[in-house]
Design an enzyme around this catalytic site. Structure first.
Site, mmCIF file in Angstrom:
data_model
loop_
_atom_site.group_PDB
_atom_site.id
_atom_site.type_symbol
_atom_site.label_atom_id
_atom_site.label_comp_id
_atom_site.label_asym_id
_atom_site.label_seq_id
_atom_site.Cartn_x
_atom_site.Cartn_y
_atom_site.Cartn_z
ATOM 1 N N THR A 274 8.240 1.252 4.525
ATOM 2 C CA THR A 274 9.519 1.108 5.219
ATOM 3 C C THR A 274 10.186 2.454 5.466
ATOM 4 O O THR A 274 10.037 3.395 4.662
ATOM 5 C CB THR A 274 10.469 0.235 4.387
ATOM 6 O OG1 THR A 274 11.777 0.239 4.985
ATOM 7 C CG2 THR A 274 10.616 0.752 2.960
ATOM 8 N N TYR B 61 14.986 -1.357 -3.007
ATOM 9 C CA TYR B 61 13.938 -1.752 -2.059
ATOM 10 C C TYR B 61 13.174 -0.526 -1.577
ATOM 11 O O TYR B 61 11.933 -0.459 -1.661
ATOM 12 C CB TYR B 61 14.555 -2.504 -0.883
ATOM 13 C CG TYR B 61 13.637 -2.627 0.311
ATOM 14 C CD1 TYR B 61 12.430 -3.313 0.214
ATOM 15 C CD2 TYR B 61 13.972 -2.050 1.537
ATOM 16 C CE1 TYR B 61 11.576 -3.421 1.305
ATOM 17 C CE2 TYR B 61 13.136 -2.152 2.633
ATOM 18 C CZ TYR B 61 11.937 -2.837 2.512
ATOM 19 O OH TYR B 61 11.097 -2.931 3.585
#
Length: 337
Positions: free
Chosen positions: A117, A141
């Site tokens: 990501t 995350y």
């Protein structure tokens, strides 16, 4: 040989499976169906319901099907949730991937493609952001994904594994043929929430922060159509098969759209107005995130087909309307491992 797709019944994973099957590849899927839907997989693709952290399950599947490459999607992806419950993200993303990699090394799988990501960058010093920019994630995350990247860099020289890390920017849209899309209830993707509002499933959409240093005060994101994203994975697999060295690549288009612009794109696609409520900034949100795509375009045989916000919004809306008709479809039975 066979490709194992973890999380292959999920949003991006199911698109990946369709693309691989169309290319004539042998594919198997492991998914615990916590956010995946077996009915959106192509017919005939073996699905094993279970946790990718279960090393016995994964080892048995790899051995039985002659797996020589893994495309790893399984994991948790919601930034605000990771702020509230970071330990679950380190378990689901980092520890689970460590177990998967352990089995891959043990069974001799030498090609690994990892779903990472742009959140690993945090707020970049400059945009577009290149792959060699500092990594300063603002959320558990992002940190959990970065930890896996570090593991891959350590594993590759130690065990002879080649990998491609693909750092996603903002994935959106749906299969143009209407075979699959984002079906998770309560999903936090901006386009998903906007098309839910456009179809009357939400009374409003919240915009978190309108005082950012951007032209309209809302955050800016580089949206990439999910079909173009999975084509990048297919190209990455070809790259590894041709002997390409391990690498990390941004997956975006190199241009940004603000949150408010994106909402307007959905309004235009649907021809419907819906309420927008402005809320304070949210912890973990990045102000502007646009990909420098020069490396992926130079490295992979990859040409985007849907690089257009209006097209992305139209496909997302068509899928959301289709969901009303097949929400109660019969789940396919999974094969046992």
């Amino acid at each position: 040989m066979t490709i194992l797709v973890t999380g292959g019944a999920g949003y991006i994973g199911s698109h990946m499976v369709h693309t691989l099957v169309e290319a004539g590849e042998s594919v198997i899927v492991i998914d615990n169906l916590s956010t995946g839907f077996s009915q959106y997989l192509p017919e005939g693709v073996p699905l094993f319901i279970g946790d990718v952290a279960d090393e016995n399950l994964v080892e048995g599947v790899i051995a039985a099907h002659g797996v020589d490459a893994i495309i790893h999607f399984a994991g948790s992806i919601v930034v605000p949730e990771s702020m509230r419950d970071p330990l679950s993200y380190y378990r689901n993303n980092t520890m689970t991937t460590r177990n998967l990699l352990n089995v891959a090394v043990k069974t001799g799988v030498r090609r690994f493609i990892f779903s990472s990501t742009a959140a690993v960058y945090g707020n970049p010093d400059k945009t577009p952001v290149a792959e060699d920019a500092p990594t300063r994630p603002l959320s558990p995350y992002g940190s959990s994904k970065l930890m896996t990247e570090i593991m891959l860099h350590d594993i590759a020289p130690a065990y002879g594994m080649d990998f491609v890390v693909l750092r996603y920017f903002n994935v959106a849209g749906a299969d143009p043929l209407g075979r699959t899309g984002l079906a998770t209830v309560g999903a936090t993707h901006l386009l998903k929430m906007a098309v839910e509002a456009a179809t009357g499933q939400r009374s409003k959409i919240d915009v978190f922060g309108t005082d950012y240093p951007t032209p309209d005060g809302s955050c800016i994101r580089d949206f990439i159509h999910v079909s173009d994203l999975v084509e990048a994975h297919r190209a990455a697999l070809d790259y590894l098969r041709q002997g390409g060295p391990s690498t990390t690549l941004n997956c975006g288009y190199g241009r940004g759209h603000s949150v408010l612009e994106t909402i307007e794109a959905v309004r235009r696609a649907s021809g419907r107005n819906f309420a927008v409520q402005y809320a304070p900034r949210r912890d973990g949100d990045i102000v502007t995130m646009i990909a420098d795509t020069s490396r992926i375009r130079a490295t992979l045989d990859w040409t985007p087909r849907y690089d257009d916000l209006a097209t992305i919004a139209r496909h997302a809306l068509a899928w959301e309307e289709k969901l009303h008709h097949d929400r109660h479809g019969v789940e396919r039975l999974a094969k046992s491992a």
